[in-house]
Design a protein around this motif. Structure first.
Motif, PDB file in Angstrom:
ATOM      1  N   VAL A 267       0.823  -1.320  -0.040  1.00  0.00           N
ATOM      2  CA  VAL A 267      -0.020  -0.136   0.190  1.00  0.00           C
ATOM      3  C   VAL A 267       0.933   1.454   0.175  1.00  0.00           C
ATOM      4  O   VAL A 267       0.909   2.055  -0.678  1.00  0.00           O
ATOM      5  N   GLN A 268       1.854   1.260   0.931  1.00  0.00           N
ATOM      6  CA  GLN A 268       2.962   2.335   0.978  1.00  0.00           C
ATOM      7  C   GLN A 268       4.250   2.066   1.258  1.00  0.00           C
ATOM      8  O   GLN A 268       4.386   1.039   1.890  1.00  0.00           O
ATOM      9  N   ARG A 269       5.137   2.492   0.682  1.00  0.00           N
ATOM     10  CA  ARG A 269       6.528   2.534   0.874  1.00  0.00           C
ATOM     11  C   ARG A 269       7.027   2.587   2.317  1.00  0.00           C
ATOM     12  O   ARG A 269       6.366   3.448   2.934  1.00  0.00           O
ATOM     13  N   LEU A 270       7.715   1.486   2.611  1.00  0.00           N
ATOM     14  CA  LEU A 270       8.059   1.782   4.128  1.00  0.00           C
ATOM     15  C   LEU A 270       9.315   2.514   4.427  1.00  0.00           C
ATOM     16  O   LEU A 270       9.893   2.517   3.334  1.00  0.00           O
ATOM     17  N   SER A 271       9.473   3.289   5.447  1.00  0.00           N
ATOM     18  CA  SER A 271      10.438   3.998   5.630  1.00  0.00           C
ATOM     19  C   SER A 271      10.777   3.898   7.105  1.00  0.00           C
ATOM     20  O   SER A 271      10.049   3.521   8.007  1.00  0.00           O
ATOM     21  N   PHE A 272      12.376   4.240   7.217  1.00  0.00           N
ATOM     22  CA  PHE A 272      12.614   4.317   8.669  1.00  0.00           C
ATOM     23  C   PHE A 272      11.971   5.215   9.546  1.00  0.00           C
ATOM     24  O   PHE A 272      11.803   5.239  10.705  1.00  0.00           O
ATOM     25  N   ARG A 273      11.443   6.530   8.759  1.00  0.00           N
ATOM     26  CA  ARG A 273      10.792   7.512   9.703  1.00  0.00           C
ATOM     27  C   ARG A 273       9.504   6.753  10.346  1.00  0.00           C
ATOM     28  O   ARG A 273       9.114   7.159  11.428  1.00  0.00           O
TER      29      ARG A 273
ATOM     30  N   MET B 243      13.622  -3.013  12.021  1.00  0.00           N
ATOM     31  CA  MET B 243      14.541  -2.296  11.142  1.00  0.00           C
ATOM     32  C   MET B 243      14.867  -3.078   9.959  1.00  0.00           C
ATOM     33  O   MET B 243      15.126  -2.527   8.756  1.00  0.00           O
ATOM     34  N   LEU B 244      15.151  -4.211  10.030  1.00  0.00           N
ATOM     35  CA  LEU B 244      15.827  -5.197   9.121  1.00  0.00           C
ATOM     36  C   LEU B 244      14.885  -5.275   8.066  1.00  0.00           C
ATOM     37  O   LEU B 244      15.123  -5.345   6.863  1.00  0.00           O
ATOM     38  N   THR B 245      13.563  -5.548   8.513  1.00  0.00           N
ATOM     39  CA  THR B 245      12.350  -5.811   7.480  1.00  0.00           C
ATOM     40  C   THR B 245      12.209  -4.316   6.746  1.00  0.00           C
ATOM     41  O   THR B 245      11.881  -4.672   5.229  1.00  0.00           O
ATOM     42  N   VAL B 246      12.340  -3.357   7.286  1.00  0.00           N
ATOM     43  CA  VAL B 246      12.156  -2.171   6.393  1.00  0.00           C
ATOM     44  C   VAL B 246      13.138  -1.867   5.429  1.00  0.00           C
ATOM     45  O   VAL B 246      13.055  -1.589   4.279  1.00  0.00           O
ATOM     46  N   TYR B 247      14.441  -2.198   5.994  1.00  0.00           N
ATOM     47  CA  TYR B 247      15.443  -2.223   5.002  1.00  0.00           C
ATOM     48  C   TYR B 247      15.462  -3.060   3.962  1.00  0.00           C
ATOM     49  O   TYR B 247      15.573  -2.676   2.778  1.00  0.00           O
ATOM     50  N   LEU B 248      14.860  -4.186   4.000  1.00  0.00           N
ATOM     51  CA  LEU B 248      14.926  -5.457   3.014  1.00  0.00           C
ATOM     52  C   LEU B 248      13.718  -5.107   2.095  1.00  0.00           C
ATOM     53  O   LEU B 248      13.755  -5.694   1.003  1.00  0.00           O
ATOM     54  N   SER B 249      12.798  -4.449   2.731  1.00  0.00           N
ATOM     55  CA  SER B 249      11.437  -4.469   1.911  1.00  0.00           C
ATOM     56  C   SER B 249      11.756  -3.939   0.504  1.00  0.00           C
ATOM     57  O   SER B 249      10.897  -3.924  -0.209  1.00  0.00           O
TER      58      SER B 249
END
Ligand SMILES: *[C@@H]1O[C@H](CO)[C@@H](O)[C@H](O)[C@H]1NC(C)=O
Ligand SMILES: *[C@@H]1O[C@H](CO)[C@@H](O)[C@H](O)[C@H]1NC(C)=O
Length: 629
Positions: free
Chosen positions: A283-289, A391-397
Motif C-alpha cells: 500500500v505504501q513504501r516503508l521507511s525508517f521514519r 529495522m531489518l524488514t524495512v531495509y529489506l522490503s
C-alpha cells in the motif's frame, strides 16, 4: 485413562537407579522438613525459622556422611549434604529460649537434632525467622502500607474508575456511531465483545493465518506445564528420591529440553511482524521514519487491524507492568505459610529492586541473575529483537530480490555467533544442566541460563528465521505459487511434528557427550533447528496444506484464548507460585500432583486473564491508539 498410560510408560524409571538400597536410604536424614507453622506462631513467644544447613561428620570416620557425600556426587541426585529445615524453634528447643539471637538459636536447635545421626550442622543460608509478634501484626494488618503499595492501589483504582466511566459512556451513547474513541475504548461491553468475537476475515491472506492462535495457546499451556514441574522441584518435597529416579527417565527430556519451544513463539512473532509490514508495503513504501510510530503503537490502520486479530503483542504493556507491580508490592503479603516468605517474599523483593528494568524491557540484561517472574525474560527479548527485526524488514522490503539470501546468511552467522560464544564462555544448552540440583535453584547463578538462555543473542537465530519465512511466504504469494499442489512438499510438512519431538527427546542420549565443541555445536543448532521445523509446519498450514495439525489449530475457541495470551503469560507464574508456596507441608511429588498443579494454574490464569484483558490490556491498547491517531 491417560494417567494410567503415563504411569505405565514411566514405570521403568522406578526400577532404575537404585544405587543405594532402601535400607541404606532410610538412614539418610530427611532432605526437607517443615514444622507446623500456624500453631507455632499462634503461641506467644513463638519463633519459626527456615534455612539451609551444611552437614559435616561429628567424628571420623562417619559411614553415614560418606554415604551421603557419595550419593550426592551423582548429578541426578539432590545434594544430600545440604539439609533444608523449617523449625518451630520455640517449641522444639525450649531450653534455648535464653539465646537472644534468633539465627544462632535456630542453628543450635537444628544442631541438637542432628547429633542423633552423629552429624554436625552449620547454618549456611537463613531464609527468615519470624516471631509471634510479627505474624500477629501482619494478620491484623497493623503493618503500615508503604509507598509502592499505595501507588499500586491507586493505579488499580484509576483503572477501575476508567472502566466504569467508559462503560457508562458507551451504554449512554448507545446507537450513536460518532463516539469519543479515547473514552469508549474503556467500555467493558465492547472489549468483552472483542475478546469473544470470532472474526470472519474477508482477506484470504489474513484468514490463512488463523491457525496461529491455536499454536500460541498450545505453546503457552506447554510453558505453564514446564513451569509447574519446575516449581514443584524448587520447593520442599517429601519424596525427593522420586524426582531423582525420575530424572533418569528418557521421556522427561520432553520437559527438560522442551524449554526451547519458547523459540517458536519468537519466530512466530517476528514472522507476523515482517509479514504484516510486507503486506502494508504494497500500500505504501516503508521507511525508517515510520519505525518509531510502529514501535510505540502500530499506527498504521491496516497494520493495527491485523494486530488486533492476530498479534496481541502489545508493546506498551500495561498488563505486564501491572503484574510486575503486583508482584513487587502486595504479592509478598498475600499468603502466610512457611515457604511463603522464602519463595514468594524473596521473589517479590527482586521485583521491587528490578521494577524499572522491567519497565524498559532490560530486565534480562541488567542484573540477569536476580530474577523476578521467570517468564519475563521472554517479553524483554521479544521487545529487543522486535526493534532489530522491524529495522531489518524495512531495509529489506525495498531490496526484496536479495532479501532471502541476506536473511539466510544472517541466520547462519547468528548460529555461528552463538556457537562461538558458548565455546568461549563455556555456556551450555539448558538440557546439559537440567538436573534436580540446578532445577531446584531455578538455574540461579548459572551463566548458561542468565547469559545465554535469557539473552537476546540466544534468540537471534529464531528471530531471523521468522523474518526469512515471512519473506519466503510473501514471495510465494506474490509469485502465485500454489504450494499445496507440490506433492513432495507434503512429506516434510507431515514429518516435522514427529521430528520436533524426536529432536527434543534425543537430548536424553546427546547430553552424555560433554566435549566443549559438541556442547557449543549443540547450542548453535538446537534452537534454529527447532524453529526451522516448526516454520515448515506453519508455512504449510498458511499455504493450504491440510492435515490434523491444521484442523486442531484452526478451532475457533483458540481465538478467544489466544487473545488472552499476554495476560496469561504474565500472570501464570504468580498463580503457580501462589498455589505451591501456600502449602504448609512438603508436597508429595508425583505425576498426579504436577498435573494437578498444571491444570489448576492454567484454569486460574485464564480466569484472571479475562478481567486483565478486558479491563486493562484491550482498553489501554485502544486508548493509546485513539490518542495517537
Ligand atoms: C554439596 O554441597 C556442599 C556444601 O554446599 C558442597 O561442598 C559440595 O560440593 C556439594 N556437592 C556437589 C556434588 O555439588
Ligand atoms: C546473630 O548471630 C550471627 C552469627 O552467629 C551473626 O552473624 C548475626 O549478626 C547475629 N545477629 C544479631 C542480631 O546479633
Amino acid at each position: 485413562m491417560e494417567g494410567v498410560l503415563l504411569l505405565l510408560v514411566l514405570a521403568p524409571a522406578l526400577a532404575h537407579a537404585r544405587d543405594v538400597t532402601d535400607e541404606q536410604y532410610s538412614q539418610f536424614p530427611r532432605l526437607f522438613h517443615l514444622d507446623d507453622y500456624s500453631s507455632c506462631l499462634a503461641r506467644p513467644g513463638g519463633l519459626y525459622c527456615l534455612g539451609s544447613f551444611h552437614i559435616a561428620p561429628l567424628s571420623e570416620p562417619s559411614p553415614v556422611y560418606n554415604m551421603l557425600k557419595e550419593y550426592s556426587e551423582d548429578v541426578h541426585h539432590f545434594n544430600r549434604t545440604e539439609l533444608h529445615r523449617g523449625y518451630c524453634v520455640s517449641s522444639r528447643c525450649p531450653a534455648l529460649a535464653g539465646e537472644r539471637n534468633a539465627s544462632r538459636r535456630f542453628s543450635r536447635c537444628a544442631g541438637l537434632r542432628a547429633r542423633r545421626h552423629a552429624l554436625r550442622l552449620t547454618l549456611h543460608m537463613l531464609r527468615y525467622c519470624r516471631t509471634h509478634a510479627q505474624e500477629y501484626a501482619a494478620q491484623h494488618s497493623s503493618e503500615p502500607m508503604d509507598e509502592p503499595q499505595k501507588l499500586f492501589l491507586l493505579v488499580v483504582a484509576a483503572l477501575l474508575a476508567m472502566n466504569v466511566i467508559g462503560t457508562a459512556y458507551d451504554l449512554l451513547t448507545d446507537g450513536n456511531d460518532k463516539k469519543f474513541a479515547a473514552l469508549s475504548a474503556w467500555s467493558m461491553r465492547s472489549n468483552w465483545r472483542r475478546l469473544t468475537a470470532s472474526y470472519e476475515d474477508c482477506d484470504p491472506r489474513i484468514s490463512a493465518l488463523s491457525p496461529v492462535q491455536g499454536v500460541r495457546v498450545l505453546l503457552l499451556v506447554l510453558i505453564i506445564a514446564a513451569h509447574s514441574g519446575c516449581v514443584q522441584v524448587a520447593l520442599y518435597i517429601s519424596n525427593p528420591r522420586w524426582i531423582e529416579q525420575m530424572s533418569h527417565h528418557p521421556l522427561l527430556m520432553l520437559f527438560l529440553n522442551g524449554t526451547s519451544v519458547v523459540q517458536v513463539f519468537i519466530m512466530l512473532s517476528n514472522f507476523l511482524l515482517a509479514y504484516n509490514l510486507l503486506l502494508y508495503s504494497k500500500v505504501q513504501r516503508l521507511s525508517f521514519r515510520m519505525l518509531p510510530y510502529i514501535t510505540i503503537k502500530r499506527i498504521v490502520r491496516s497494520v493495527i487491524q491485523l494486530d488486533i486479530q492476530y498479534k496481541r503483542r502489545q508493546k506498551i504493556s500495561p498488563v505486564y507492568l501491572l503484574v510486575v507491580g503486583y508482584a513487587a508490592t502486595w504479592w509478598a503479603s498475600a499468603g502466610a505459610s512457611p515457604l511463603w516468605p522464602a519463595a514468594v517474599g524473596a521473589e517479590s523483593a527482586a521485583c521491587r529492586r528490578k521494577f524499572w528494568t522491567h519497565a524498559f524491557y532490560l530486565n534480562n540484561l541488567i542484573d540477569p541473575e536476580d530474577i523476578c517472574l521467570v517468564q519475563t525474560w521472554f517479553l524483554a527479548v521479544d521487545m529487543q529483537l522486535y526493534i532489530l527485526a522491524a529495522m531489518l524488514t524495512v531495509y529489506l522490503s525495498s531490496r526484496r530480490e536479495r532479501a532471502l539470501l541476506v536473511l539466510a546468511s544472517l541466520v547462519a552467522a547468528s548460529c555461528l555467533l552463538n556457537g562461538l560464544l558458548a565455546y568461549a564462555f563455556d555456556w551450555k544448552s539448558l538440557m546439559f544442566i537440567a538436573y534436580p540440583g540446578p532445577l531446584s535453584r531455578m538455574y540461579r547463578g548459572l551463566p548458561s541460563f542468565s547469559r545465554l538462555y535469557e539473552a537476546p543473542w540466544g534468540s537471534l537465530p529464531p528471530c531471523l528465521m521468522g523474518l526469512f519465512f515471512a519473506f519466503l511466504h510473501f514471495e510465494l504469494q506474490e509469485a502465485g505459487v500454489k504450494v499445496s499442489s507440490y506433492k513432495w512438499l507434503k512429506l516434510p510438512y507431515h514429518v516435522a511434528p514427529v521430528a520436533i519431538v524426536a529432536w527434543i527427546l534425543s537430548g536424553h542420549w546427546l547430553r552424555a557427550y560433554s566435549a566443549p565443541w559438541f556442547v557449543a555445536g549443540y547450542v548453535a543448532l538446537e534452537r534454529p533447528l527447532l524453529s526451522c521445523l516448526s516454520g515448515i509446519i506453519l508455512l504449510g498450514m498458511f499455504n493450504g496444506l491440510e492435515g490434523w495439525q491444521k484442523q486442531i489449530f484452526s478451532w475457533r475457541g483458540w481465538q478467544v484464548m489466544g487473545r488472552m495470551s499476554l495476560a496469561v503469560l504474565a500472570v501464570h507464574w504468580c498463580v503457580n507460585m501462589g498455589i505451591a508456596a501456600a502449602r504448609h507441608q512438603p508436597v508429595h511429588s508425583s505425576l498426579l500432583s504436577v498435573t494437578m498443579e498444571w491444570l489448576a494454574t492454567t484454569c486460574f490464569s485464564y480466569l484472571i486473564g479475562i478481567p486483565l484483558t478486558v479491563m486493562v490490556e484491550m482498553p489501554a491498547q485502544r486508548f493509546v491508539t485513539a490518542l495517537i491517531m
